[in-house]
Design a protein around this motif. Structure first.
Motif, PDB file in Angstrom:
ATOM      1  N   TRP A   1     -17.408 -34.782 -30.770  1.00  0.00           N
ATOM      2  CA  TRP A   1     -16.675 -35.886 -30.172  1.00  0.00           C
ATOM      3  C   TRP A   1     -15.204 -35.519 -30.132  1.00  0.00           C
ATOM      4  O   TRP A   1     -14.643 -35.077 -31.133  1.00  0.00           O
ATOM      5  CB  TRP A   1     -16.869 -37.170 -30.970  1.00  0.00           C
ATOM      6  CG  TRP A   1     -18.223 -37.761 -30.774  1.00  0.00           C
ATOM      7  CD1 TRP A   1     -19.344 -37.546 -31.529  1.00  0.00           C
ATOM      8  CD2 TRP A   1     -18.610 -38.649 -29.719  1.00  0.00           C
ATOM      9  NE1 TRP A   1     -20.403 -38.247 -31.015  1.00  0.00           N
ATOM     10  CE2 TRP A   1     -19.979 -38.935 -29.911  1.00  0.00           C
ATOM     11  CE3 TRP A   1     -17.942 -39.229 -28.648  1.00  0.00           C
ATOM     12  CZ2 TRP A   1     -20.679 -39.779 -29.060  1.00  0.00           C
ATOM     13  CZ3 TRP A   1     -18.648 -40.074 -27.805  1.00  0.00           C
ATOM     14  CH2 TRP A   1     -20.000 -40.345 -28.006  1.00  0.00           C
ATOM     15  N   LEU A   2     -14.606 -35.686 -28.956  1.00  0.00           N
ATOM     16  CA  LEU A   2     -13.162 -35.522 -28.804  1.00  0.00           C
ATOM     17  C   LEU A   2     -12.543 -36.905 -28.889  1.00  0.00           C
ATOM     18  O   LEU A   2     -13.041 -37.852 -28.275  1.00  0.00           O
ATOM     19  CB  LEU A   2     -12.833 -34.894 -27.448  1.00  0.00           C
ATOM     20  CG  LEU A   2     -13.572 -33.605 -27.097  1.00  0.00           C
ATOM     21  CD1 LEU A   2     -13.281 -33.217 -25.655  1.00  0.00           C
ATOM     22  CD2 LEU A   2     -13.176 -32.492 -28.049  1.00  0.00           C
ATOM     23  N   GLY A   3     -11.462 -37.019 -29.647  1.00  0.00           N
ATOM     24  CA  GLY A   3     -10.809 -38.318 -29.791  1.00  0.00           C
ATOM     25  C   GLY A   3      -9.321 -38.219 -29.552  1.00  0.00           C
ATOM     26  O   GLY A   3      -8.694 -37.202 -29.855  1.00  0.00           O
ATOM     27  N   ALA A   4      -8.748 -39.261 -28.989  1.00  0.00           N
ATOM     28  CA  ALA A   4      -7.302 -39.333 -28.768  1.00  0.00           C
ATOM     29  C   ALA A   4      -6.842 -40.747 -29.103  1.00  0.00           C
ATOM     30  O   ALA A   4      -7.447 -41.723 -28.646  1.00  0.00           O
ATOM     31  CB  ALA A   4      -6.955 -38.987 -27.329  1.00  0.00           C
ATOM     32  N   VAL A   5      -5.797 -40.840 -29.901  1.00  0.00           N
ATOM     33  CA  VAL A   5      -5.225 -42.128 -30.292  1.00  0.00           C
ATOM     34  C   VAL A   5      -3.723 -42.043 -30.132  1.00  0.00           C
ATOM     35  O   VAL A   5      -3.104 -41.047 -30.522  1.00  0.00           O
ATOM     36  CB  VAL A   5      -5.573 -42.482 -31.759  1.00  0.00           C
ATOM     37  CG1 VAL A   5      -4.928 -43.800 -32.161  1.00  0.00           C
ATOM     38  CG2 VAL A   5      -7.064 -42.537 -31.969  1.00  0.00           C
ATOM     39  N   SER A   6      -3.142 -43.097 -29.572  1.00  0.00           N
ATOM     40  CA  SER A   6      -1.690 -43.166 -29.424  1.00  0.00           C
ATOM     41  C   SER A   6      -1.258 -44.610 -29.623  1.00  0.00           C
ATOM     42  O   SER A   6      -1.979 -45.542 -29.251  1.00  0.00           O
ATOM     43  CB  SER A   6      -1.261 -42.665 -28.046  1.00  0.00           C
ATOM     44  OG  SER A   6       0.139 -42.580 -27.966  1.00  0.00           O
ATOM     45  N   VAL A   7      -0.090 -44.786 -30.212  1.00  0.00           N
ATOM     46  CA  VAL A   7       0.432 -46.129 -30.486  1.00  0.00           C
ATOM     47  C   VAL A   7       1.776 -46.277 -29.794  1.00  0.00           C
ATOM     48  O   VAL A   7       2.643 -45.414 -29.926  1.00  0.00           O
ATOM     49  CB  VAL A   7       0.583 -46.367 -32.005  1.00  0.00           C
ATOM     50  CG1 VAL A   7       1.181 -47.741 -32.276  1.00  0.00           C
ATOM     51  CG2 VAL A   7      -0.746 -46.205 -32.717  1.00  0.00           C
ATOM     52  N   TRP A   8       1.926 -47.358 -29.035  1.00  0.00           N
ATOM     53  CA  TRP A   8       3.235 -47.709 -28.482  1.00  0.00           C
ATOM     54  C   TRP A   8       3.276 -49.209 -28.237  1.00  0.00           C
ATOM     55  O   TRP A   8       2.259 -49.858 -28.066  1.00  0.00           O
ATOM     56  CB  TRP A   8       3.572 -46.914 -27.221  1.00  0.00           C
ATOM     57  CG  TRP A   8       2.734 -47.154 -26.008  1.00  0.00           C
ATOM     58  CD1 TRP A   8       2.883 -48.147 -25.082  1.00  0.00           C
ATOM     59  CD2 TRP A   8       1.617 -46.383 -25.579  1.00  0.00           C
ATOM     60  NE1 TRP A   8       1.939 -48.046 -24.108  1.00  0.00           N
ATOM     61  CE2 TRP A   8       1.143 -46.968 -24.376  1.00  0.00           C
ATOM     62  CE3 TRP A   8       0.971 -45.255 -26.064  1.00  0.00           C
ATOM     63  CZ2 TRP A   8       0.057 -46.476 -23.682  1.00  0.00           C
ATOM     64  CZ3 TRP A   8      -0.113 -44.776 -25.368  1.00  0.00           C
ATOM     65  CH2 TRP A   8      -0.552 -45.365 -24.209  1.00  0.00           C
ATOM     66  N   SER A   9       4.457 -49.740 -28.294  1.00  0.00           N
ATOM     67  CA  SER A   9       4.706 -51.180 -28.121  1.00  0.00           C
ATOM     68  C   SER A   9       3.823 -52.010 -29.044  1.00  0.00           C
ATOM     69  O   SER A   9       3.347 -53.089 -28.661  1.00  0.00           O
ATOM     70  CB  SER A   9       4.491 -51.605 -26.671  1.00  0.00           C
ATOM     71  OG  SER A   9       5.358 -50.917 -25.813  1.00  0.00           O
ATOM     72  N   GLY A  10       3.590 -51.506 -30.244  1.00  0.00           N
ATOM     73  CA  GLY A  10       2.827 -52.256 -31.229  1.00  0.00           C
ATOM     74  C   GLY A  10       1.327 -52.296 -30.999  1.00  0.00           C
ATOM     75  O   GLY A  10       0.620 -53.036 -31.665  1.00  0.00           O
ATOM     76  N   GLU A  11       0.806 -51.514 -30.052  1.00  0.00           N
ATOM     77  CA  GLU A  11      -0.631 -51.496 -29.790  1.00  0.00           C
ATOM     78  C   GLU A  11      -1.167 -50.073 -29.847  1.00  0.00           C
ATOM     79  O   GLU A  11      -0.465 -49.125 -29.495  1.00  0.00           O
ATOM     80  CB  GLU A  11      -0.938 -52.089 -28.411  1.00  0.00           C
ATOM     81  CG  GLU A  11      -0.652 -53.575 -28.334  1.00  0.00           C
ATOM     82  CD  GLU A  11      -1.252 -54.202 -27.087  1.00  0.00           C
ATOM     83  OE1 GLU A  11      -2.381 -53.837 -26.724  1.00  0.00           O
ATOM     84  OE2 GLU A  11      -0.571 -55.042 -26.482  1.00  0.00           O
ATOM     85  N   ALA A  12      -2.426 -49.946 -30.295  1.00  0.00           N
ATOM     86  CA  ALA A  12      -3.078 -48.643 -30.352  1.00  0.00           C
ATOM     87  C   ALA A  12      -3.993 -48.482 -29.135  1.00  0.00           C
ATOM     88  O   ALA A  12      -4.709 -49.405 -28.753  1.00  0.00           O
ATOM     89  CB  ALA A  12      -3.901 -48.515 -31.631  1.00  0.00           C
ATOM     90  N   TYR A  13      -3.923 -47.307 -28.520  1.00  0.00           N
ATOM     91  CA  TYR A  13      -4.763 -46.976 -27.378  1.00  0.00           C
ATOM     92  C   TYR A  13      -5.594 -45.757 -27.766  1.00  0.00           C
ATOM     93  O   TYR A  13      -5.088 -44.840 -28.399  1.00  0.00           O
ATOM     94  CB  TYR A  13      -3.901 -46.654 -26.153  1.00  0.00           C
ATOM     95  CG  TYR A  13      -3.084 -47.840 -25.695  1.00  0.00           C
ATOM     96  CD1 TYR A  13      -3.557 -48.690 -24.710  1.00  0.00           C
ATOM     97  CD2 TYR A  13      -1.844 -48.110 -26.269  1.00  0.00           C
ATOM     98  CE1 TYR A  13      -2.812 -49.776 -24.296  1.00  0.00           C
ATOM     99  CE2 TYR A  13      -1.099 -49.205 -25.864  1.00  0.00           C
ATOM    100  CZ  TYR A  13      -1.585 -50.035 -24.872  1.00  0.00           C
ATOM    101  OH  TYR A  13      -0.854 -51.112 -24.474  1.00  0.00           O
TER     102      TYR A  13
END
Length: 199
Positions: free
Chosen positions: A150-162
Motif C-alpha cells: 500500500w502506498l500512502g500519502a498524508v498532508s496537513v494544511w489549514s488545520g485539516e489532514a488530506y
C-alpha cells in the motif's frame, strides 16, 4: 456558474474549468479482435484526455475516454488540480525487480507530504516537499513487497489532514508452479481410456 445579487466593481469570476485544445486526432479501425492502437508522443508534460467516438454496425454511438498524465522528475505542474493529496500509479501490478513510477499531486505548491510504503509492516517512509503541485517518485519493487503493498500519502494544511492510498499487486512469481499436461492421443471418444503426462 450563476452569480446572484449585486456585484461590486472590480474583478469577478467569469468561468471556471479546464481549457481544452486538440493536440492530435486519428482515424482508426479496429481489427478482428476489436482492438485499435495508435502512437502518440506528447510535445510537453501535462494532463491529456484521450477520447474515442465511433458507431457500430447498428448505427449506435460508442464513446469512451480516459485521462493520462505525462511527467518526469523535473515536472512541477500538470495543468490538473486535485482536490487534496492524490497518488497516481502507472501500473497496479508489478514484479520483483521492476520499479513503480508514482505521481504525487497536491492542489498547491509547497506542500509537505508524508509518503509511506506498507506491506505487513511499514517498509519505508519519507517526508517530501513538493516544489510544485506534482512530484514523481520511483519505488524499486523487492521481495519485501510480495504479495502486495500500500502506498500512502498524508498532508496537513489549514488545520485539516488530506490523505490518499493506492494498492500495488506484486505476485509471488517465483512461487508459481508451472505445469504442462500432455495426452497420449490427440482425441478420445467418450468411454475411452487414456493417459495424461503431467510435467
Amino acid at each position: 456558474l450563476r452569480l446572484y445579487g449585486q456585484r461590486s466593481p472590480g474583478w469577478g469570476l467569469r468561468s471556471q474549468g479546464y481549457e481544452r485544445e486538440i493536440v492530435a486526432q486519428f482515424d482508426l479501425r479496429t481489427g478482428p479482435d476489436g482492438r485499435a492502437t495508435f502512437d502518440f508522443t506528447p510535445a510537453k508534460d501535462g494532463a491529456y484526455r484521450i477520447a474515442w467516438a465511433s458507431r457500430d454496425d447498428r448505427e449506435v454511438d460508442i464513446t469512451a475516454e480516459t485521462r493520462v498524465f505525462i511527467a518526469d522528475e523535473r515536472t512541477t505542474q500538470l495543468g490538473y488540480l486535485s482536490g487534496g493529496i492524490e497518488i497516481l500509479v502507472d501500473r497496479d501490478t508489478l514484479e520483483v525487480g521492476q520499479e513503480a513510477s508514482i505521481l504525487l499531486l497536491a492542489p498547491q505548491s509547497g506542500r509537505w507530504v508524508l509518503f509511506t510504503v506498507e506491506g505487513e509492516d511499514l517498509t519505508s517512509h519519507q517526508v517530501l516537499r513538493l516544489d510544485g503541485q506534482v512530484k514523481l517518485i520511483h519505488v524499486p519493487i523487492t521481495e519485501a513487497h510480495v504479495p502486495n503493498i500500500w502506498l500512502g500519502a498524508v498532508s496537513v494544511w489549514s488545520g485539516e489532514a488530506y490523505q490518499d492510498s493506492e494498492q500495488l499487486i506484486v505476485p509471488p512469481v517465483r512461487q508459481f508452479l508451472g505445469m504442462r499436461v500432455t495426452p497420449d492421443e490427440p482425441e478420445h471418444e467418450p468411454g475411452d481410456e487414456g493417459r495424461l503426462e503431467v510435467l
